[in-house]
Design a protein around this motif. Structure first.
Motif, short mmCIF file in Angstrom:
data_model
loop_
_atom_site.label_atom_id
_atom_site.label_comp_id
_atom_site.label_asym_id
_atom_site.label_seq_id
_atom_site.Cartn_x
_atom_site.Cartn_y
_atom_site.Cartn_z
N ILE A 85 -49.56 -1.47 107.56
CA ILE A 85 -48.40 -1.61 108.40
C ILE A 85 -48.52 -1.43 109.88
O ILE A 85 -49.20 -0.59 110.21
CB ILE A 85 -47.36 -0.58 107.87
CG1 ILE A 85 -46.76 -0.69 106.42
CG2 ILE A 85 -45.91 -0.51 108.77
CD1 ILE A 85 -46.03 0.59 105.90
N GLY B 236 -43.68 -3.47 113.43
CA GLY B 236 -42.95 -3.47 111.96
C GLY B 236 -43.53 -4.32 110.86
O GLY B 236 -42.82 -4.84 110.10
N TYR C 235 -45.62 -6.14 107.87
CA TYR C 235 -46.42 -5.69 106.88
C TYR C 235 -47.10 -6.85 106.46
O TYR C 235 -47.10 -8.00 106.32
CB TYR C 235 -45.19 -5.32 105.91
CG TYR C 235 -45.47 -4.94 104.68
CD1 TYR C 235 -45.40 -3.62 103.98
CD2 TYR C 235 -45.74 -6.00 103.49
CE1 TYR C 235 -45.54 -3.37 102.70
CE2 TYR C 235 -46.02 -5.59 102.16
CZ TYR C 235 -46.11 -4.21 101.85
OH TYR C 235 -46.23 -3.89 100.53
N MET D 116 -39.40 -8.02 108.40
CA MET D 116 -39.23 -6.62 107.69
C MET D 116 -37.94 -6.27 107.73
O MET D 116 -37.31 -5.55 106.87
CB MET D 116 -40.20 -5.66 107.98
CG MET D 116 -41.57 -6.40 107.63
SD MET D 116 -41.81 -7.07 106.11
CE MET D 116 -41.66 -6.11 104.89
N GLN D 117 -37.17 -6.30 108.82
CA GLN D 117 -35.90 -5.72 108.95
C GLN D 117 -34.90 -6.35 107.81
O GLN D 117 -34.30 -5.76 107.28
CB GLN D 117 -35.15 -5.91 110.48
CG GLN D 117 -35.42 -4.48 111.14
CD GLN D 117 -34.68 -4.67 112.49
OE1 GLN D 117 -35.30 -5.23 113.35
NE2 GLN D 117 -33.57 -4.52 112.46
N LEU E 178 -35.88 -5.05 104.33
CA LEU E 178 -35.56 -3.88 104.08
C LEU E 178 -34.16 -3.79 103.65
O LEU E 178 -33.60 -2.78 103.27
CB LEU E 178 -35.90 -3.05 105.22
CG LEU E 178 -37.50 -2.57 105.40
CD1 LEU E 178 -37.60 -1.90 106.73
CD2 LEU E 178 -37.81 -1.74 104.28
N LEU E 179 -33.38 -4.82 103.88
CA LEU E 179 -32.14 -5.12 103.75
C LEU E 179 -31.79 -5.11 102.12
O LEU E 179 -30.91 -5.03 101.60
CB LEU E 179 -31.17 -5.99 104.51
CG LEU E 179 -31.09 -5.38 105.73
CD1 LEU E 179 -30.31 -6.36 106.79
CD2 LEU E 179 -30.37 -4.07 106.10
N LEU E 180 -32.80 -5.95 101.65
CA LEU E 180 -32.90 -6.11 100.31
C LEU E 180 -32.92 -5.12 99.25
O LEU E 180 -33.13 -3.96 99.46
CB LEU E 180 -33.84 -7.03 99.98
CG LEU E 180 -34.44 -8.50 100.66
CD1 LEU E 180 -35.42 -9.11 100.19
CD2 LEU E 180 -33.01 -9.27 100.33
N PRO F 68 -34.63 -3.31 96.47
CA PRO F 68 -35.86 -3.57 95.79
C PRO F 68 -36.08 -3.54 94.52
O PRO F 68 -37.20 -3.41 93.67
CB PRO F 68 -36.67 -2.23 96.33
CG PRO F 68 -35.49 -1.19 96.49
CD PRO F 68 -34.18 -1.96 96.90
N ILE F 69 -34.91 -3.44 93.33
CA ILE F 69 -34.86 -3.43 92.14
C ILE F 69 -34.18 -5.02 91.82
O ILE F 69 -35.13 -5.55 91.20
CB ILE F 69 -33.75 -2.60 91.62
CG1 ILE F 69 -34.49 -0.96 91.78
CG2 ILE F 69 -33.88 -2.75 90.01
CD1 ILE F 69 -33.87 0.14 91.05
N HIS F 70 -33.08 -5.31 92.20
CA HIS F 70 -32.88 -6.38 91.75
C HIS F 70 -32.87 -7.91 92.47
O HIS F 70 -32.80 -8.82 92.11
CB HIS F 70 -30.93 -6.36 91.81
CG HIS F 70 -30.71 -5.09 90.88
ND1 HIS F 70 -30.31 -3.87 91.54
CD2 HIS F 70 -30.82 -4.92 89.32
CE1 HIS F 70 -30.19 -3.14 90.25
NE2 HIS F 70 -30.46 -3.51 89.07
N GLY G 159 -42.83 -7.47 92.15
CA GLY G 159 -41.94 -6.33 92.95
C GLY G 159 -41.98 -6.60 94.36
O GLY G 159 -42.41 -7.51 95.01
N TRP G 160 -41.04 -5.83 95.16
CA TRP G 160 -40.73 -5.96 96.69
C TRP G 160 -42.25 -5.92 97.20
O TRP G 160 -43.08 -4.97 96.90
CB TRP G 160 -40.05 -4.66 97.10
CG TRP G 160 -39.49 -4.81 98.34
CD1 TRP G 160 -38.22 -5.37 99.01
CD2 TRP G 160 -40.27 -4.34 99.63
NE1 TRP G 160 -38.22 -5.25 100.33
CE2 TRP G 160 -39.20 -4.60 100.67
CE3 TRP G 160 -41.47 -3.70 99.84
CZ2 TRP G 160 -39.81 -4.38 101.93
CZ3 TRP G 160 -41.68 -3.52 101.11
CH2 TRP G 160 -41.06 -3.85 102.28
#
Lengths: 144, 557
Positions: free
Chosen positions: A23, A28, A30, A117-118, A121-123, A125-127, A134-135
């Protein structure tokens, strides 16, 4: 004193059971890399020179330096271009038995870059993510 | 008299899945693995809530891929990556701005999630948070705000909202990274010098090569428990998902060789927060005696009559008197008249009400505060139950009852009386005014708290200019209901409610009007339904003017 690599300040990195994620705290951004890239990253963490990276990796992968030189150099350039690492004059922390027990199947080292990434990060991380990776890997329909 | 710890009901019950994940994270091997497996057998990753999601990075870090269900590994690893990035970016921005504040010569104390991460979790991925919390002294507030404004931060809400906040302001930058500036450690205590000892006890840690003071372990436990319980009481016991605060306290205890419990207890006493601390520690003690022993709770709380007597009195008032071992105690500690009435209900496995328990005198209200499908049959059954038992507290097996979801009532009627013997005519900017109020429930129906506790009823106020223009409408509320899990809470017509409301006066000198009002959250303000409540005209003057005014007043006298 040699021309060695070093990881830049403001760069945070972690090895998650073989997967290296990086990171850049300033931008910001990744990054993640495959297994070969992860090993190169570990060598950079010990301030290896370019030559020593090639030699060590060639031994680990049982390849010739000529066979891996281009993809490895491209990878190093990509790390530099993304301001993750810098070349400086200094002493390497390399030790003779570093990576001695490692064996690796060579694949071109690859750097995966995630810029926005902003948004990521609004997503959820499970669905919103691909269940097999994975995320930050998104589901097909989420990924536009 | 001996008070048995297990006799005192706890307002916070952990669900089985919460207990299992906390035990998996905090127990020693090999038991931790057993709890983890039981937890995974119980949960569905697709259905977990956000508070549970926040615990996942710690699960990943502690157990690694080899102990996780194969089908969940990629997403669990992804959740770890997600919080690793999110929290590190937040802390990185937090560090930058804290450096600027320190460079201006302003002392800063780190607390809450930031302090816990740096001192105990060590890895920001393991302690997800939405903002960096700092404590400063109030005299530096304006300066700190100016620094924040000059560095990409802005106040998170409309500027007028600031009037509602008595202990902190929430700032956020354009990347939506929050920085909460606290000038008081806790919302519950706003006396000027209350945090003095917290500052004195601060300890130093390293943050990215910089030495920074953070709250001592004892003060971190105190603030963590109070914040954890406050959120709980605000959202009500039906929504008890948040559990990171419990793990935080366990992390502190595990990370310290010694906790000076006497310091924690005296600080809680000084702040009037012993009951919260008692309940908070009990949650952890019930989870495992390893972290907090029953003996410790006895030593500090249950050997102290000053502490437990009022608690027992409250329990009697609430009809939960199992804690009383001494029969004479009921006579000695007559419970204070409480405005909140209640009926406890018990659900069967289908989620239907099968039993209710209540003091006899509340029986006339039962058919009003529940949804009754067969009124006549229910009344007959209730009458029989009342005749059959001579007990004051009745437990009755019932049918035909369901919880009332729609608690919004049409005609709100209330009266507010200010009980303060006298009020000043002028105040200093930002001064706090504490009003003692008596509120009379004048509706012809019960005020009822909805099962979700979203439609709380409470007193608050609005701020107007002297020309009746609204300056700020929403301020802190003082709610009338203290929600209890598995209870229907209500306030009957004719009840007098005693309440204390703290008003924060404007920071700009001028003439204002403060209008008291009652709100049912998400429904309406009582003033919009024809109620008229007291309005006060006040003058806010600068400190220089205040001296002149006082002098004039003296001369006039």
């Amino acid at each position: 004193m040699n021309l060695i690599y070093q990881i830049n300040p403001h760069i945070l990195h972690e090895n998650l059971e073989g997967e290296v994620i990086v990171i850049n705290l300033n931008t910001g951004m990744y990054f993640s890399m495959n297994a070969v890239g992860g090993h190169i990253w570990s060598m950079i963490g010990k301030n290896y020179t370019q030559e020593l990276i090639l030699q060590t990796l060639a031994r680990m992968c049982q390849e010739t330096i000529a066979a891996i030189e281009v993809p490895v150099n491209n990878f190093l350039t990509s790390l530099e271009d993304n301001t993750l690492i810098t070349k400086i004059i200094g002493d390497s922390l390399a030790e003779a038995d570093d990576f001695a027990s490692y064996q690796l199947l060579f694949a071109a080292p690859a750097l995966e870059i995630y810029q926005d990434m902003q948004e990521m990060l609004l997503l959820d991380p499970i669905h919103d993510v691909d269940e097999t990776t994975g995320w930050p890997h998104l589901k097909e329909e989420t990924n536009c | 008299m001996h008070v048995d710890i297990d006799d005192i009901e706890n307002p916070y019950d952990l669900s089985l899945d919460q207990q299992l994940i906390l035990k998996a994270l905090s127990n020693e091997p090999p038991h931790h693995l057993k709890y983890l497996q039981q937890w995974f057998a119980l949960i569905d990753l697709d259905a977990i809530n956000y508070p549970t999601l926040k615990m996942i990075p710690a699960v990943y870090q502690r157990f690694g891929e080899q102990s996780l269900p194969v089908e969940y590994i990629p997403r669990i690893k992804g959740i770890y990556r997600y919080f690793l990035l999110k929290t590190n970016l937040l802390l990185s921005d937090g560090l930058c701005i804290v450096k600027k504040i320190l460079a201006a010569g302003i002392p800063v104390l780190l607390f809450k999630g930031t302090a816990l991460t740096l001192a105990y979790y060590k890895n920001p991925a393991l302690r997800p948070m939405n903002d960096v919390d700092i404590l400063i002294q109030k005299k530096h507030l304006n300066q700190v705000e100016a620094i924040l404004l000059a560095h990409d931060f802005h106040y998170r809400y409309a500027e007028t909202e600031k009037l509602r906040y008595l202990h902190s302001y929430d700032y956020v930058n354009t990347k939506q990274h929050g920085l909460d500036v606290h000038w008081q450690a806790l919302y519950e205590n706003t006396a000027a010098d209350i945090d003095e000892k917290i500052w004195q006890r601060a300890r130093w840690i390293e943050w990215e090569g910089m030495s920074m003071p953070i709250l001592s372990a004892e003060d971190l436990i105190l603030t963590t428990l109070v914040n954890g319980f406050r959120d709980l009481s605000l959202i009500g016991p039906h929504k008890t998902e948040e559990m990171h605060w419990i793990y935080d306290v366990i992390m502190i205890i595990q990370g310290e060789k010694i906790i000076a419990w006497d310091i924690l207890y005296s600080e809680a006493q000084a702040r009037g927060l012993t009951e919260i601390i008692f309940h908070g520690l009990r949650v952890i003690q019930r989870l495992s005696d390893t972290f907090i022993s029953a003996e410790l709770i006895h030593r500090f709380f249950l050997n102290n009559e000053e502490f437990y007597m009022p608690l027992l009195g409250k329990l009697i008032a609430e009809g939960r008197g199992q804690a009383i071992k001494d029969e004479t105690l009921q006579e000695v500690y007559v419970p204070a008249q409480t405005h909140q009435k209640y009926v406890k209900y018990y659900l069967n496995t289908q989620g239907d009400i099968e039993t209710i328990s209540f003091p006899r005198q509340f029986s006339p209200f039962i058919s009003e505060v529940f949804k009754v499908s067969h009124q006549r049959k229910f009344k007959k059954m209730l009458t029989q139950a009342l005749k059959k038992s001579k007990e004051n507290n009745l437990k009755v097996d019932v049918s035909w009852l369901a919880l009332k979801n729609d608690t919004a009532f049409m005609k709100h009627k209330a009266q507010i009386t200010i009980l303060n013997p006298s009020l000043k005519s002028h105040y200093l900017p930002g001064e706090m005014l504490v009003l003692d109020l008596s509120i009379l429930q004048k509706s012809n129906h019960c005020w009822l708290l909805d099962p979700e506790c979203k439609k709380q009823i409470g007193v608050s106020y609005h701020l107007f200019s002297d020309k009746n223009k609204v300056i700020a409408w929403d301020f802190m509320r003082q709610y009338f209901f203290a929600p209890q899990k598995n209870y229907v809470n209500f306030i009957t017509p004719g009840t007098h409610i005693r309440s204390q409301l703290t008003l924060m006066l404007p920071t700009q000198p001028g003439n204002y009007k403060l209008a008291l009002d009652i709100v049912q959250e998400g429904v309406n303000w009582f003033s919009k339904k024809g109620n008229v409540f007291p309005t006060m005209s006040i003058q806010v003057v600068s400190s220089d003017e205040s001296v002149v005014l006082k002098k004039n007043l003296k001369e006039a006298c």
